[in-house]
Scaffold this active site. Structure first.
Site, PDB file in Angstrom:
ATOM      1  N   ASP A  64       0.763  -1.357  -0.296  1.00  0.00           N
ATOM      2  CA  ASP A  64      -0.272  -0.178  -0.199  1.00  0.00           C
ATOM      3  C   ASP A  64       0.628   1.369   0.254  1.00  0.00           C
ATOM      4  O   ASP A  64       2.245   0.960  -0.172  1.00  0.00           O
ATOM      5  CB  ASP A  64      -0.758   0.097   1.293  1.00  0.00           C
ATOM      6  CG  ASP A  64      -0.104  -0.151   2.432  1.00  0.00           C
ATOM      7  OD1 ASP A  64       0.719  -0.135   2.514  1.00  0.00           O
ATOM      8  OD2 ASP A  64      -0.976   0.225   3.647  1.00  0.00           O
ATOM      9  N   TYR A 107       3.268   4.551   0.392  1.00  0.00           N
ATOM     10  CA  TYR A 107       3.882   5.339   1.378  1.00  0.00           C
ATOM     11  C   TYR A 107       2.843   6.122   2.649  1.00  0.00           C
ATOM     12  O   TYR A 107       2.148   6.979   1.854  1.00  0.00           O
ATOM     13  CB  TYR A 107       5.321   5.448   1.443  1.00  0.00           C
ATOM     14  CG  TYR A 107       6.180   5.183   1.063  1.00  0.00           C
ATOM     15  CD1 TYR A 107       6.171   4.080   0.734  1.00  0.00           C
ATOM     16  CD2 TYR A 107       6.313   5.443  -0.672  1.00  0.00           C
ATOM     17  CE1 TYR A 107       7.273   3.061   0.500  1.00  0.00           C
ATOM     18  CE2 TYR A 107       7.478   4.555  -1.632  1.00  0.00           C
ATOM     19  CZ  TYR A 107       7.895   3.898  -0.978  1.00  0.00           C
ATOM     20  OH  TYR A 107       8.804   3.007  -0.874  1.00  0.00           O
ATOM     21  N   PHE A 129       6.448   1.321  -4.463  1.00  0.00           N
ATOM     22  CA  PHE A 129       7.817   1.949  -4.395  1.00  0.00           C
ATOM     23  C   PHE A 129       8.167   2.652  -4.539  1.00  0.00           C
ATOM     24  O   PHE A 129       9.305   4.000  -4.410  1.00  0.00           O
ATOM     25  CB  PHE A 129       8.870   0.646  -4.560  1.00  0.00           C
ATOM     26  CG  PHE A 129       8.428  -0.313  -4.570  1.00  0.00           C
ATOM     27  CD1 PHE A 129       8.706  -0.910  -2.647  1.00  0.00           C
ATOM     28  CD2 PHE A 129       7.558  -1.429  -5.284  1.00  0.00           C
ATOM     29  CE1 PHE A 129       8.125  -2.452  -2.912  1.00  0.00           C
ATOM     30  CE2 PHE A 129       7.165  -2.955  -4.518  1.00  0.00           C
ATOM     31  CZ  PHE A 129       7.634  -3.149  -3.708  1.00  0.00           C
ATOM     32  N   HIS A 175      11.313  -9.442   0.169  1.00  0.00           N
ATOM     33  CA  HIS A 175      10.622  -7.503   0.382  1.00  0.00           C
ATOM     34  C   HIS A 175      11.965  -7.119  -0.238  1.00  0.00           C
ATOM     35  O   HIS A 175      12.867  -7.207   0.709  1.00  0.00           O
ATOM     36  CB  HIS A 175       9.510  -7.398   0.452  1.00  0.00           C
ATOM     37  CG  HIS A 175       8.908  -5.977   0.990  1.00  0.00           C
ATOM     38  ND1 HIS A 175       9.328  -4.957   1.354  1.00  0.00           N
ATOM     39  CD2 HIS A 175       7.549  -6.192   0.502  1.00  0.00           C
ATOM     40  CE1 HIS A 175       9.034  -3.601   0.907  1.00  0.00           C
ATOM     41  NE2 HIS A 175       7.665  -4.555   0.571  1.00  0.00           N
TER      42      HIS A 175
END
Length: 234
Positions: free
Chosen positions: A68, A70, A81, A195
Site C-alpha cells: 500500500d 507510503y 515503491f 521484500h
C-alpha cells in the site's frame, strides 16, 4: 472522482477492463470521501490515486506488485515503491531496490524516487491497496481496493497478442503480500523474492537479480527489454 466516468480517470482500455468492478471502485472512492470529510488526510493526492492505470493496459510488459502507499505525507505518488521526485531522503526499501539495480546491471543509484520512466516503458507499478490514511500504514486494507487490483492483475494476465497468443508479461513479486497474487497470474513468468524492506532485503532480495532476469524473460517472449536506468534528476 466518485462521479467521473472511468475513461476520464484512467486509460480507455483500463476503463473497459475494470468496468466489471466499477461498483467496487465507486464504493472505495466513497469511503475515501468520508475519510476526508472526517478530517483525515488521504494519500496519495486525488490526482495520483489511479495513476497506475494512466498508461494503457495494452502496453504493460512487467508487473511489480507492492503493498500500500507510503503513509508519509508527500511521499505517495500512485506507483508502487515510487515517491515524488523531490522527496529526500528516499524510502529505505527504494534505496535497497537501487542497490540491487546497481549490483545487477551496474546502474548508479539515484537520489530521487521518480520511477515514471519505468512506467512509461510498460512497467505496471501496482500496489494491492491504492490509498492510505496519512500516518497509518495499512489503514485502508480490506476497504475494497483488493477487488479492484485483483481485477487489474487478472486483466493484465489475460491479454492476448494479435496472433491470439498470451501477451508478453513478467510478474515481479517481492515479499509475502505480493506472493498472495500468484493464483491470479496463471502461466505468467514470475520472479519472486523477499521484500526490499530493510527488515527482509538480506534474506533473499539482495542477489536476486530481478532486473536482468526480467529482461531475459521478456527477450525470450520476443518483447525486447526494459531500460532500467533512471535519469539523474527527475
Amino acid at each position: 472522482m466518485a462521479r467521473q466516468p472511468l475513461d476520464e480517470l484512467m486509460a480507455p482500455d483500463w476503463a473497459a477492463a475494470l468496468a466489471p468492478v466499477e461498483t467496487n471502485l465507486r464504493a472505495v472512492l466513497g469511503f475515501l470521501a468520508a475519510e476526508v470529510a472526517g478530517g483525515h488526510e488521504v494519500l496519495p493526492a486525488p490526482s495520483n490515486l489511479l495513476r497506475a492505470f494512466r498508461q494503457p493496459l495494452a502496453g504493460v510488459r512487467v508487473l511489480i506488485v507492492g503493498q500500500d502507499p507510503y503513509p508519509t505525507p508527500g511521499h505517495a505518488v500512485g506507483l508502487s515503491f515510487a515517491v515524488d521526485g523531490a522527496t529526500r531522503p528516499i524510502p529505505r526499501s527504494l534505496a535497497n531496490i537501487y542497490k540491487e539495480l546497481e549490483a545487477d546491471l551496474g546502474l548508479p543509484p539515484r537520489v530521487h524516487g521518480d520511477l515514471g520512466r519505468w512506467a512509461e516503458q510498460g512497467v505496471l507499478l501496482l500496489n494491492r491497496v491504492l490509498s492510505v490514511r496519512a500516518g497509518g500504514a495499512g489503514s485502508h486494507r480490506r476497504k475494497g481496493w483488493e477487488a479492484v487490483t485483483a481485477a487489474a492483475i487478472t486483466a493484465v494476465t489475460h491479454r492476448c497478442s494479435d496472433d491470439g497468443a498470451p501477451a508478453p508479461l513478467v510478474a515481479v513479486l517481492w515479499g509475502k503480500e505480493a506472493e498472495g497474487v500468484r493464483p491470479l497470474l496463471g502461466s505468467t513468468a514470475v520472479i519472486a523474492s523477499a521484500h526490499p524492506s530493510p527488515l527482509s532485503a538480506s534474506r533473499g532480495f539482495f542477489g536476486s537479480r530481478p532486473f536482468s532476469r526480467v529482461n531475459e524473460l521478456l527477450t525470450a517472449q520476443g518483447d525486447g527489454t526494459v531500460d532500467w536506468e533512471l535519469p539523474p534528476l527527475p
